[in-house]
Design a protein around this motif. Structure first.
Motif, PDB file in Angstrom:
ATOM      1  N   SER A 141       0.805  -1.212   0.000  1.00  0.00           N
ATOM      2  CA  SER A 141       0.000   0.000   0.000  1.00  0.00           C
ATOM      3  C   SER A 141       0.845   1.272   0.000  1.00  0.00           C
ATOM      4  O   SER A 141       0.308   2.350  -0.093  1.00  0.00           O
ATOM      5  N   CYS A 142       2.161   1.150   0.121  1.00  0.00           N
ATOM      6  CA  CYS A 142       3.002   2.344   0.165  1.00  0.00           C
ATOM      7  C   CYS A 142       3.482   2.744  -1.226  1.00  0.00           C
ATOM      8  O   CYS A 142       3.484   1.949  -2.147  1.00  0.00           O
ATOM      9  N   GLN A 143       3.873   4.020  -1.340  1.00  0.00           N
ATOM     10  CA  GLN A 143       4.467   4.533  -2.569  1.00  0.00           C
ATOM     11  C   GLN A 143       5.878   3.962  -2.682  1.00  0.00           C
ATOM     12  O   GLN A 143       6.651   4.024  -1.741  1.00  0.00           O
ATOM     13  N   VAL A 144       6.234   3.421  -3.825  1.00  0.00           N
ATOM     14  CA  VAL A 144       7.559   2.843  -4.047  1.00  0.00           C
ATOM     15  C   VAL A 144       8.157   3.464  -5.304  1.00  0.00           C
ATOM     16  O   VAL A 144       7.512   3.490  -6.355  1.00  0.00           O
ATOM     17  N   THR A 145       9.397   3.958  -5.174  1.00  0.00           N
ATOM     18  CA  THR A 145      10.115   4.532  -6.311  1.00  0.00           C
ATOM     19  C   THR A 145      11.452   3.816  -6.427  1.00  0.00           C
ATOM     20  O   THR A 145      12.231   3.790  -5.474  1.00  0.00           O
ATOM     21  N   GLY A 146      11.717   3.245  -7.571  1.00  0.00           N
ATOM     22  CA  GLY A 146      12.994   2.598  -7.843  1.00  0.00           C
ATOM     23  C   GLY A 146      13.763   3.405  -8.866  1.00  0.00           C
ATOM     24  O   GLY A 146      13.164   4.017  -9.760  1.00  0.00           O
ATOM     25  N   VAL A 147      15.088   3.407  -8.727  1.00  0.00           N
ATOM     26  CA  VAL A 147      15.941   4.173  -9.635  1.00  0.00           C
ATOM     27  C   VAL A 147      17.164   3.332  -9.974  1.00  0.00           C
ATOM     28  O   VAL A 147      17.816   2.779  -9.086  1.00  0.00           O
ATOM     29  N   ASP A 148      17.485   3.239 -11.252  1.00  0.00           N
ATOM     30  CA  ASP A 148      18.704   2.552 -11.694  1.00  0.00           C
ATOM     31  C   ASP A 148      18.951   2.951 -13.141  1.00  0.00           C
ATOM     32  O   ASP A 148      18.015   3.218 -13.878  1.00  0.00           O
ATOM     33  N   ASN A 149      20.218   2.963 -13.525  1.00  0.00           N
ATOM     34  CA  ASN A 149      20.535   3.248 -14.923  1.00  0.00           C
ATOM     35  C   ASN A 149      21.094   2.016 -15.639  1.00  0.00           C
ATOM     36  O   ASN A 149      21.490   2.101 -16.789  1.00  0.00           O
ATOM     37  N   PHE A 150      21.159   0.894 -14.928  1.00  0.00           N
ATOM     38  CA  PHE A 150      21.607  -0.386 -15.489  1.00  0.00           C
ATOM     39  C   PHE A 150      23.017  -0.315 -16.073  1.00  0.00           C
ATOM     40  O   PHE A 150      23.333  -0.979 -17.054  1.00  0.00           O
ATOM     41  N   SER A 151      23.867   0.486 -15.469  1.00  0.00           N
ATOM     42  CA  SER A 151      25.236   0.644 -15.966  1.00  0.00           C
ATOM     43  C   SER A 151      26.158  -0.478 -15.518  1.00  0.00           C
ATOM     44  O   SER A 151      27.248  -0.627 -16.064  1.00  0.00           O
ATOM     45  N   GLU A 152      25.750  -1.248 -14.527  1.00  0.00           N
ATOM     46  CA  GLU A 152      26.579  -2.359 -14.061  1.00  0.00           C
ATOM     47  C   GLU A 152      26.026  -3.680 -14.584  1.00  0.00           C
ATOM     48  O   GLU A 152      24.938  -3.752 -15.120  1.00  0.00           O
ATOM     49  N   PHE A 153      26.787  -4.701 -14.374  1.00  0.00           N
ATOM     50  CA  PHE A 153      26.438  -6.053 -14.778  1.00  0.00           C
ATOM     51  C   PHE A 153      26.331  -6.145 -16.297  1.00  0.00           C
ATOM     52  O   PHE A 153      27.181  -5.643 -17.000  1.00  0.00           O
ATOM     53  N   LYS A 177      14.502   5.276 -14.885  1.00  0.00           N
ATOM     54  CA  LYS A 177      15.804   4.880 -15.428  1.00  0.00           C
ATOM     55  C   LYS A 177      16.694   6.122 -15.464  1.00  0.00           C
ATOM     56  O   LYS A 177      16.568   6.973 -16.343  1.00  0.00           O
ATOM     57  N   LEU A 178      17.583   6.198 -14.473  1.00  0.00           N
ATOM     58  CA  LEU A 178      18.426   7.374 -14.313  1.00  0.00           C
ATOM     59  C   LEU A 178      19.533   7.042 -13.323  1.00  0.00           C
ATOM     60  O   LEU A 178      19.368   6.167 -12.470  1.00  0.00           O
ATOM     61  N   ASP A 179      20.625   7.736 -13.419  1.00  0.00           N
ATOM     62  CA  ASP A 179      21.682   7.611 -12.429  1.00  0.00           C
ATOM     63  C   ASP A 179      21.137   8.075 -11.076  1.00  0.00           C
ATOM     64  O   ASP A 179      20.404   9.069 -10.999  1.00  0.00           O
ATOM     65  N   ALA A 180      21.492   7.382 -10.014  1.00  0.00           N
ATOM     66  CA  ALA A 180      20.945   7.683  -8.686  1.00  0.00           C
ATOM     67  C   ALA A 180      21.268   9.109  -8.232  1.00  0.00           C
ATOM     68  O   ALA A 180      20.398   9.786  -7.673  1.00  0.00           O
ATOM     69  N   LEU A 181      22.482   9.579  -8.466  1.00  0.00           N
ATOM     70  CA  LEU A 181      22.831  10.938  -8.045  1.00  0.00           C
ATOM     71  C   LEU A 181      22.028  11.982  -8.811  1.00  0.00           C
ATOM     72  O   LEU A 181      21.565  12.970  -8.231  1.00  0.00           O
ATOM     73  N   GLU A 182      21.834  11.760 -10.093  1.00  0.00           N
ATOM     74  CA  GLU A 182      21.017  12.682 -10.890  1.00  0.00           C
ATOM     75  C   GLU A 182      19.594  12.737 -10.342  1.00  0.00           C
ATOM     76  O   GLU A 182      18.996  13.806 -10.228  1.00  0.00           O
ATOM     77  N   TYR A 183      19.050  11.573 -10.017  1.00  0.00           N
ATOM     78  CA  TYR A 183      17.699  11.513  -9.467  1.00  0.00           C
ATOM     79  C   TYR A 183      17.615  12.258  -8.139  1.00  0.00           C
ATOM     80  O   TYR A 183      16.713  13.076  -7.922  1.00  0.00           O
ATOM     81  N   LEU A 184      18.547  11.970  -7.236  1.00  0.00           N
ATOM     82  CA  LEU A 184      18.513  12.587  -5.911  1.00  0.00           C
ATOM     83  C   LEU A 184      18.644  14.107  -5.980  1.00  0.00           C
ATOM     84  O   LEU A 184      18.034  14.826  -5.190  1.00  0.00           O
ATOM     85  N   LYS A 185      19.408  14.605  -6.931  1.00  0.00           N
ATOM     86  CA  LYS A 185      19.598  16.052  -7.071  1.00  0.00           C
ATOM     87  C   LYS A 185      18.317  16.763  -7.488  1.00  0.00           C
ATOM     88  O   LYS A 185      18.110  17.922  -7.140  1.00  0.00           O
ATOM     89  N   LYS A 186      17.450  16.110  -8.220  1.00  0.00           N
ATOM     90  CA  LYS A 186      16.234  16.773  -8.697  1.00  0.00           C
ATOM     91  C   LYS A 186      14.961  16.289  -8.004  1.00  0.00           C
ATOM     92  O   LYS A 186      13.887  16.829  -8.249  1.00  0.00           O
ATOM     93  N   CYS A 187      15.073  15.316  -7.141  1.00  0.00           N
ATOM     94  CA  CYS A 187      13.898  14.735  -6.473  1.00  0.00           C
ATOM     95  C   CYS A 187      13.290  15.718  -5.478  1.00  0.00           C
ATOM     96  O   CYS A 187      14.002  16.425  -4.764  1.00  0.00           O
ATOM     97  N   ASP A 188      11.964  15.748  -5.422  1.00  0.00           N
ATOM     98  CA  ASP A 188      11.277  16.581  -4.437  1.00  0.00           C
ATOM     99  C   ASP A 188      10.296  15.758  -3.591  1.00  0.00           C
ATOM    100  O   ASP A 188       9.453  16.310  -2.898  1.00  0.00           O
ATOM    101  N   GLU A 189      10.419  14.452  -3.637  1.00  0.00           N
ATOM    102  CA  GLU A 189       9.584  13.578  -2.816  1.00  0.00           C
ATOM    103  C   GLU A 189      10.218  13.411  -1.439  1.00  0.00           C
ATOM    104  O   GLU A 189      11.402  13.625  -1.256  1.00  0.00           O
ATOM    105  N   LYS A 190       9.422  12.982  -0.474  1.00  0.00           N
ATOM    106  CA  LYS A 190       9.918  12.625   0.855  1.00  0.00           C
ATOM    107  C   LYS A 190       9.739  11.123   1.015  1.00  0.00           C
ATOM    108  O   LYS A 190       8.745  10.547   0.573  1.00  0.00           O
ATOM    109  N   PHE A 191      10.720  10.502   1.667  1.00  0.00           N
ATOM    110  CA  PHE A 191      10.717   9.052   1.805  1.00  0.00           C
ATOM    111  C   PHE A 191      10.790   8.623   3.258  1.00  0.00           C
ATOM    112  O   PHE A 191      11.423   9.281   4.082  1.00  0.00           O
TER     113      PHE A 191
END
Length: 137
Positions: free
Chosen positions: A1-13, A38-52
């Motif tokens: 029931s919670c909001q879930v946000t996943g972030v990855d750019n699949f640059s590894e593996f 689908k984004l680099d985690a640092l890029e996402y965190l820099k522009k994110c305005d959600e609270k977790f």
């Protein structure tokens, strides 16, 4: 029931194969309140305005990247939020432990370590590579 946000750019593996496997599984299980970016985690965190309430860190495990990702998450975390830092027992370096310990030292008035689960070696069958649980106080 919670909001879930996943972030990855699949640059590894194995890149696109990992991405295809992930999206096939994710799309078969996701709910309306689940999203993936689908984004680099640092890029996402820099522009994110959600609270977790919960932040699971399992991105790049270099000292600089991991420390920056923890620092960028600070304004996105509510009081009482939990951070789970994965893969602290990394065979390749001590960067995951050292970056997290520096973060905890630098922000000791705002965060405390609740649980430190280290494994004997990388890919251990109990908790794979260990983890930390941190609370925002």
């Amino acid at each position: 029931s919670c909001q879930v946000t996943g972030v990855d750019n699949f640059s590894e593996f194995d890149g696109s194969n990992s991405e295809n496997i992930f999206f096939n599984k994710f799309n078969s299980l996701k709910k309306d309140n689940h999203k993936f970016i689908k984004l680099d985690a640092l890029e996402y965190l820099k522009k994110c305005d959600e609270k977790f309430d919960f932040y699971f860190y399992d991105a790049l495990h270099t000292f600089k990247y991991q420390y920056e990702a923890l620092k960028l998450a600070i304004p996105l975390l509510k009081t009482g939020s939990m951070i789970m830092v994965d893969d602290i027992c990394w065979n390749y370096s001590n960067d995951p432990i050292e970056a997290t310990q520096k973060f905890l030292s630098d922000y000791n008035k705002d965060f405390k370590l609740l649980l430190d689960v280290k494994t004997k070696y990388n890919q251990h069958p109990t908790f794979w590579n260990g983890y930390y649980i941190i609370e925002k106080i």
